[in-house]
Scaffold this active site. Structure first.
Site, mmCIF file in Angstrom:
data_model
loop_
_atom_site.group_PDB
_atom_site.id
_atom_site.type_symbol
_atom_site.label_atom_id
_atom_site.label_comp_id
_atom_site.label_asym_id
_atom_site.label_seq_id
_atom_site.Cartn_x
_atom_site.Cartn_y
_atom_site.Cartn_z
ATOM 1 N N CYS A 76 1.133 -1.532 0.079
ATOM 2 C CA CYS A 76 -0.324 -0.210 -0.042
ATOM 3 C C CYS A 76 0.179 1.223 -0.150
ATOM 4 C CB CYS A 76 -0.498 0.393 1.386
ATOM 5 S SG CYS A 76 -2.523 1.045 0.642
ATOM 6 N N HIS A 170 -3.620 -5.565 1.181
ATOM 7 C CA HIS A 170 -2.386 -5.781 2.527
ATOM 8 C C HIS A 170 -2.320 -7.315 3.102
ATOM 9 C CE1 HIS A 170 -2.111 -1.156 4.261
ATOM 10 N NE2 HIS A 170 -2.992 -1.616 3.379
ATOM 11 N N GLU A 172 -0.221 -8.501 5.168
ATOM 12 C CA GLU A 172 -0.535 -9.322 6.692
ATOM 13 C C GLU A 172 -1.856 -9.226 7.483
ATOM 14 O OE1 GLU A 172 -0.042 -6.215 4.869
ATOM 15 O OE2 GLU A 172 -0.262 -4.496 5.633
HETATM 16 N N1 GLN Z 1 -3.879 6.277 1.211
HETATM 17 C C1 GLN Z 1 -2.253 6.251 1.720
HETATM 18 C C2 GLN Z 1 -1.193 7.218 1.283
HETATM 19 O O1 GLN Z 1 -1.580 7.474 -0.294
HETATM 20 C C3 GLN Z 1 -1.654 4.407 1.584
HETATM 21 C C4 GLN Z 1 -3.309 3.581 2.158
HETATM 22 C C5 GLN Z 1 -2.419 2.811 2.913
HETATM 23 O O2 GLN Z 1 -1.174 2.627 2.984
HETATM 24 N N2 GLN Z 1 -3.243 1.605 3.538
HETATM 25 O O3 GLN Z 1 0.030 6.881 1.217
#
Ligand code: GLN
Length: 193
Positions: A76, A170, A172
């Site tokens: 992410c 994710h 994890e």
């Molecule tokens: N929205 C976050 C970003 O732009 C990422 C979201 C996340 O890591 N769950 O950095």
């Protein structure tokens, strides 16, 4: 195998638990010099802009050198940091993955969701996998040397380029350990070359 988890912010502890379950020795990386003692690194989810602030210029440079030579897995916000092109808004990336990634691409209504996608394995083919998305980015362009290792609908959601892996979901947070196992395999292959 010593795996670092960048522990400046975000959900690093879930990665630590998963990696330990799989038999890795985990180092929570809070200082740039700790990068010298690890075989691979996980950059967790969180807020990529905040990561950049907390890293500072020196930390960012050190991390950039690290991801050029050692296996790294970003989830992410971690995937956003690894990209070479970041949109919405434009943001600096480490340039380890030749992808264009759009932050917060699913809008407010579907901020977070659990969906089923497909994991693609060169040997065993495609298999279903649960994916947890939280304010997820979208991979909008994949460069010619980037392999798509998971999809959701028609979107690539996990990719690999050389020693670097990234997922917009994710792994994890699901019970399935396959994605982390794939990363540990990448690290152990790296150790033997
Ligand atoms: N929205 C976050 C970003 O732009 C990422 C979201 C996340 O890591 N769950 O950095």
């Amino acid at each position: 195998m010593k795996i670092g988890v960048l522990a400046l912010q975000g959900d690093f502890d879930a990665h630590r638990k998963r990696l330990e379950e799989l038999g890795a020795e985990v180092v929570l990386v809070k200082k740039p010099e700790q990068l010298d003692e690890i075989d691979g690194l996980v950059i967790p989810g969180g807020e990529s802009g905040t990561f950049l602030k907390l890293l500072g210029e020196a930390g960012f440079e050190k991390l950039k050198q690290f991801v050029r030579v050692r296996p790294t897995f970003g989830t992410c916000a971690g995937a956003i940091l690894l990209a070479n092109e970041v949109e919405n808004p434009k943001q600096t990336g480490l340039g380890a993955l030749d992808i264009r990634i759009r932050r917060n691409a699913y809008g407010r209504q579907i901020d977070s969701s659990i969906r089923q996608g497909k994991l693609i394995d060169g040997k065993s083919g495609e298999s279903p996998i649960e994916m947890v998305f939280i304010r997820a980015p979208k991979i909008e362009r994949v460069g010619p040397n980037v392999e798509v290792i998971a999809t959701e609908g028609s979107d690539p959601v996990a990719v690999r380029q050389g020693r670097v892996m990234a997922a917009t979901f994710h792994p994890e947070l699901s019970n399935d350990t396959r994605v982390h196992r794939a990363f540990l395999k990448l690290v152990s292959n790296g150790k033997n070359t």
